[in-house]
Design an enzyme around this catalytic site. Sequence first.
Site, PDB file in Angstrom:
ATOM      1  N   GLU A   1       6.531   0.472  -0.354  1.00 50.41           N
ATOM      2  CA  GLU A   1       6.607   1.542   0.688  1.00 50.41           C
ATOM      3  C   GLU A   1       7.262   0.492   1.646  1.00 50.41           C
ATOM      4  OE1 GLU A   1       3.427   2.450   3.298  1.00 50.41           O
ATOM      5  OE2 GLU A   1       4.445   4.392   3.954  1.00 50.41           O
TER       6      GLU A   1
ATOM      7  N   GLY B   1      -2.105  -1.019   5.251  1.00 52.16           N
ATOM      8  CA  GLY B   1      -1.585  -1.805   6.498  1.00 52.16           C
ATOM      9  C   GLY B   1      -0.541  -2.417   5.967  1.00 52.16           C
TER      10      GLY B   1
ATOM     11  N   HIS C   1      -3.067  11.074  -1.698  1.00 56.07           N
ATOM     12  CA  HIS C   1      -2.614  10.178  -0.574  1.00 56.07           C
ATOM     13  C   HIS C   1      -2.598  10.831   0.813  1.00 56.07           C
ATOM     14  CE1 HIS C   1      -0.544   6.189  -0.001  1.00 56.07           C
ATOM     15  NE2 HIS C   1      -0.879   6.633   1.195  1.00 56.07           N
TER      16      HIS C   1
HETATM   17 ZN    ZN Z   1      -0.571   5.482   2.952  1.00 59.70          ZN
END
Ligand code: ZN
Length: 404
Positions: A218, A188, A27
């Site tokens: 997240e 995004g 990532h």
């Molecule tokens: Zn990311």
Amino acid sequence: MTNPTSETAAPSIPVVDLKSLPKVSLHDHLDGGLRPQTIIDLAAEVGHELPATDAEELRAWFQESANSGSLERYLETFDHTIAVMQTHDALVRVAREFVEDLAEDGVVYGEVRWAPEQHLTAGLTLDEVVEAVQEGLEEGMDLVDEAGGYIEVGQLVTAMRHADRGSEIAQLAVRHRDNGVVGFDIAGAENGFLPSRFTEAFTYLAENNFPATVHAGEAAGLESIQDALVHGRALRLGHGVRIAEDIHLDVQEEDGRDVGTVTLGDLAQWVRDRQIPLELCPSSNLQTGAIAQFGTTISEHPIDLLYQLGFNVTVNTDNRLMSGVTLTGEFGLLVETFGYGLDTVLEFTLNAVHASFLPIESREKLADFIIEHYEDVMEDMEEFEDSEEFEAFDESDLDDTDQG
Ligand SMILES: [Zn+2]
């Protein structure tokens, strides 16, 4: 699991160079990992104005903005990196340097994610930008090879979730599956933009047997993770750290001792039992407030809880420039904070190998290569422990050791 206070764990610290250990990065955003000097050079070429024109000042500006606690300022950093990544040559250079920087950090396999739709302002097409990045990645791999190193990097083609180009980008990814693109992602604004907005794209990917990882857990919580698994058919979760909100700890005092019970909700149970890989990014998770429910310091990051409970944990950087991190540094931070030994670092690394979108033969080869390297390091450590040098080893040396 190594007990950090055990006698065998402590001496490992001065002899193990985390940077030299082979690592896997799953990532890592292309537009979040540029060298400051490269941004300055490229900005001068296209006449883009930057907040600083000295490399160190610019580096500091990026890190301050990421640390400011203001999402607006954090997002502004990407305006600058993306602005200088609009031409073929710029994309080639950024991709090439990305590979070189990962190799320098000891990464042997990486998946770099980026959103082609954000790199079209100078007139390049979606296919042209993917080809330019691939050219740069290959140049980087060749340069590392010529220098006697080894690294392989594949592309994760990302669609921006606030835009409406999901299906187009999914088709783009599949079209380049034999030319370096190994997977798909959406990124995004997570909040309010569930993966189900892209159901058609994810169905297309599934019908073409093409793997997807999805940013989830997240900026948003369990609903987003559930949606990523159901509608996104996510094989991995980008961060996924907020799955910890579905873990319920009940600590009670019994006979003067704290006794705890852990209950997992259905979603956490599913993610753990199906071993869905979590792409955790410790420093980034702190900066973006992803772990705000748990605390504000790295020791409060639920990574250790998730690991202890048997979740499939991988360690990543997210945006190396903005967060001012490296994968070596993130491992160093975890070793320092949670007292992990080399065996845990290896476990996280092998989790990443098996979570990667490489074919299984390549994963097995990569795993063998990494294990062999670790065995050599562990052998050296045993020799060290038998040595006179070890006898003279002083606990205070630990404090002076730089793990970063
Ligand atoms: Zn990311």
